[in-house]
Structures are given as structure tokens and as C-alpha cells.
Scaffold this active site. Structure first.
Site, mmCIF file in Angstrom:
data_model
loop_
_atom_site.group_PDB
_atom_site.id
_atom_site.type_symbol
_atom_site.label_atom_id
_atom_site.label_comp_id
_atom_site.label_asym_id
_atom_site.label_seq_id
_atom_site.Cartn_x
_atom_site.Cartn_y
_atom_site.Cartn_z
ATOM 1 C CB SER A 113 -11.326 20.788 -26.786
ATOM 2 O OG SER A 113 -12.493 20.199 -26.242
ATOM 3 C CB CYS A 140 -16.692 11.704 -26.536
ATOM 4 S SG CYS A 140 -15.652 10.949 -25.268
ATOM 5 N N GLY A 163 -16.463 18.972 -24.441
ATOM 6 C CA GLY A 163 -15.884 20.319 -24.376
ATOM 7 C C GLY A 163 -16.648 21.336 -25.215
ATOM 8 C CG ASP A 208 -17.684 10.811 -29.589
ATOM 9 O OD1 ASP A 208 -17.274 9.637 -29.461
ATOM 10 O OD2 ASP A 208 -16.933 11.775 -29.827
ATOM 11 C CG ASP A 264 -18.688 7.158 -37.989
ATOM 12 O OD1 ASP A 264 -18.320 8.350 -37.905
ATOM 13 O OD2 ASP A 264 -18.062 6.317 -38.654
ATOM 14 C CG ASP A 299 -12.304 19.557 -32.007
ATOM 15 O OD1 ASP A 299 -11.499 19.687 -32.944
ATOM 16 O OD2 ASP A 299 -11.964 19.591 -30.809
ATOM 17 C CE LYS A 307 -8.911 18.096 -34.610
ATOM 18 N NZ LYS A 307 -8.946 18.983 -33.441
#
Length: 361
Positions: A186, A219, A222, A238, A258, A275, A304
Site C-alpha cells: 500500500s 497499521c 505503508g 491505529d 480509533d 487509508d 473504498k
């Protein structure tokens, strides 16, 4: 020359087709789309031939999310194998003087098999086009680009784009190498985003070592990796574990929080990246909150996409951003792109240039 040829990721032809239809109609042009699944391109056929050139001038390519590249062109079929160069040169006789020649294919397995042929034919083609005064011997800035997109070794779309309103990359693809110490693949998405969204002449001012940044949903790291390699200090948000090598750089602080709940204590963040796997409208709402409250100056985030109506989903989110920021009198620049390293997602860049202090003081 009645066709607008658009390159896209294989499998996203319907989205690219919906997009060009939307933008062409918005500019007052009429036509129809020819698109086949998994071909890596779509064709917008204008009812009036001259409109293809007008579309690639008047529609801002930066507003095209699913288009990797485009050009106004015409189809050459059944070219004689012994004189394909002659056929193309003849078809290009009335083209504007172009600064460079790009002999390309769609980004599919079938297309990739033609790339060796494309390289082989490029040299005699360029020489013939130079002789005809269609392509310059040496590239010059701000000149049109000539494109030849081969579908088979004797069938191709031939045309041109404008360097001020196209992708600067061959086939519209910025290819990057996976770093050997990258925590995940990623990482290439954010690397590509920085290269695509930030003009080269502005990188030094806008992407500096020492800047503070936040990575939501970091996490294993990336995207944090790309911020660290650019010399930034990162708050990695994360609940999951972070890459050990990143933590040892001294540039990363890991907060097990969160990502939807975290907010910085100070408004000293230059870059927010995100992301997280969540519904696109939920991520969009979060990004709007960060922008309206001036928590960060520039934001890069992924949306997404659903399996169906991906064009509708993206434009719904972009409309949400525009409406909310306009409502609060915020000045901004907004761009979204289905990047080469994206899959079922698009990457959005929001540059917040001015937020009225009354909104957060």
C-alpha cells in the site's frame, strides 16, 4: 476525428464511460460511448467530428477520476502489414505539430504482448512523422502529444492530446518500484499520490522535512513509511501494531486510538493521510470534519468503492466535500484519481488553502 479515446484500468470501463458522458454533456457536447468489459479503454464517439478536439480542451483532465489518459483520435483498421507507417503518417497529415510521439497499448495482458512491437515500430514512425513535420525532432514544452494506441498489430487509434490537459506519463501510468524495506504494498499508493497530485515545481514548498503529519489507520505503516522517508514527523493512529523499523526512526508516535475518534491537540498538522476500510461516505464525512476545523492543511485519503455504481459513489463523495466546504466559505483545491496502484478504490487529494478562523476559534 470524432473519437475521444480514454485509457482506464481493466474492469472499470463502465465507470470511465459514465464519467466522460457526464463531463461531455456538462460542456454541451453530445455523443455515445463504446465500451467492452476488461479492454482497458473506452471510446466516446461525438456526433460532430470536431467536438472530440473541443472536449479534450474544455473538460479539465484533472476532473477525470477514472481516465488515465485521453486523446482525440480516429480508428485505422486493417492497415497493410508492409506499410503501417505510411498509413499512420497519412492519417496524421492534418494533425497539429506535436512535441512527442507515444506508441501505446491498453493496460491489459493482450496489450502488454504488443509493447515489444510498439517499441520496434516507434523509431521508423517518428522519423517519418518528423519528415512530414507532424512531430518535432526534439520535444518542446506546451506542444500537443501524438498518441498511437495499437489494439492489434494492424489496428490502432491515432490522435493527439494537449500537454496542458493530459497525463504526462506513458499510457497514463506512473510506475514505481516497491521499496525493499516498505512495510506493505500500500506504500506505493501514497508515493504515487504525492507524485500525481503535487506539481513538481511545488514539491519543495509543500512536502518538507520536519512537517507534522497524521496517518489514520496506519497499521502496519505503508503510508507512514512514505511520510517518514520525506522527513516528516508522524502521529500513527491505529489499534493494530506498527512496523518496528518505522518506530525506531524516532519520527513516529503510535497512538492506539480509533481513527474516526482521534483529533490532534494542536492545529499544527500539515499532512493528513488516511487509508481506512470503511464506507466512502463515512470517510468523506471524517475528512470534511478535519478540513472545516483546520486540523490539517492537505489531505490525501482513499475511498473504498462498492462493486456497482462506482462512478456514482465517487461523485457523491466529491459533491459532499464541495457543498460543505463552500457552505463554510473555505478555499480549497480538490482532485480525485483512480491511481495505477489503487484497486477497488480511488485516492482523493484535498488542499485546504484558507479556513475562516471563526469556524474553529
Amino acid at each position: 476525428m470524432s473519437s475521444v479515446v480514454i485509457y482506464c484500468r481493466s474492469g472499470f470501463e463502465n465507470d470511465a464511460a459514465a464519467e466522460i458522458t457526464f463531463h461531455a454533456a456538462e460542456q454541451g457536447f453530445a455523443g455515445y460511448v463504446k465500451a467492452k468489459p476488461n479492454t482497458g479503454y473506452v471510446i466516446y464517439e461525438c456526433f460532430e467530428a470536431q467536438h472530440s478536439d473541443e472536449i479534450i480542451k474544455k473538460v479539465d483532465f484533472k476532473n477525470m477520476v477514472f481516465a488515465r489518459q485521453w486523446f482525440a483520435g480516429t480508428l485505422l483498421e486493417n492497415m497493410p502489414v508492409e506499410d503501417r507507417v505510411g498509413e499512420i503518417v497519412t492519417a496524421a497529415v492534418d494533425f497539429p505539430l506535436c512535441s512527442e510521439l507515444r506508441v501505446e497499448t491498453p493496460d491489459t495482458n493482450e496489450g502488454k504482448e504488443l509493447l515489444t512491437f510498439c517499441k520496434k515500430i516507434s523509431t521508423p514512425l517518428k522519423k517519418a512523422l518528423e519528415k512530414q513535420n507532424t512531430v518535432l525532432r526534439e520535444p518542446k514544452a506546451n506542444r500537443p502529444v501524438m498518441h498511437i494506441m495499437f489494439l492489434t498489430n494492424n489496428t490502432a487509434y491515432v490522435g493527439h492530446s494537449y500537454s496542458y490537459n493530459n497525463s504526462p506519463f506513458f499510457m497514463g501510468i506512473l510506475r514505481l518500484r516497491m521499496p525493499s524495506d516498505g512495510p506493505s504494498r500500500s506504500t506505493l499508493k501514497l508515493d504515487e499520490a504525492f507524485n500525481v497530485f503535487i506539481p513538481p515545481n511545488e514539491v519543495e514548498a509543500r512536502v518538507q522535512a520536519g512537517m507534522r503529519s497524521v496517518d489514520l489507520g496506519a497499521c502496519p505503516g505503508g503510508w507512514t513509511y512514505q511520510l517518514v522517508r520525506r522527513g516528516m514527523f508522524v502521529s500513527a493512529i491505529d489499534n493494530g501494531p506498527m512496523n518496528d523499523d518505522l518506530m525506531q526512526t524516532g519520527q513516529v508516535k503510535h497512538f492506539r486510538v480509533d481513527g474516526f475518534k482521534y483529533r490532534p491537540e494542536k492545529r499544527n498538522i500539515t499532512w493528513l493521510v488516511c487509508d481506512m476500510v470503511e464506507k466512502p461516505t463515512k470517510v468523506t464525512s471524517l475528512m470534511i470534519d478535519w478540513a472545516v476545523n483546520a486540523y490539517a492543511k492537505e489531505l490525501i485519503f482513499n475511498l473504498k468503492l462498492p462493486m456497482k455504481k462506482r462512478f456514482d459513489s465517487v461523485y457523491e463523495c466529491l459533491t459532499m466535500i464541495k457543498e460543505e466546504l463552500n457552505k463554510y466559505g473555505i478555499s480549497y483545491e480538490l482532485q480525485a484519481k483512480h491511481l495505477y496502484h489503487d484497486r477497488e478504490e480511488v485516492t482523493v487529494h484535498l488542499n485546504v488553502t484558507k479556513v475562516p478562523q471563526s469556524l474553529y476559534s
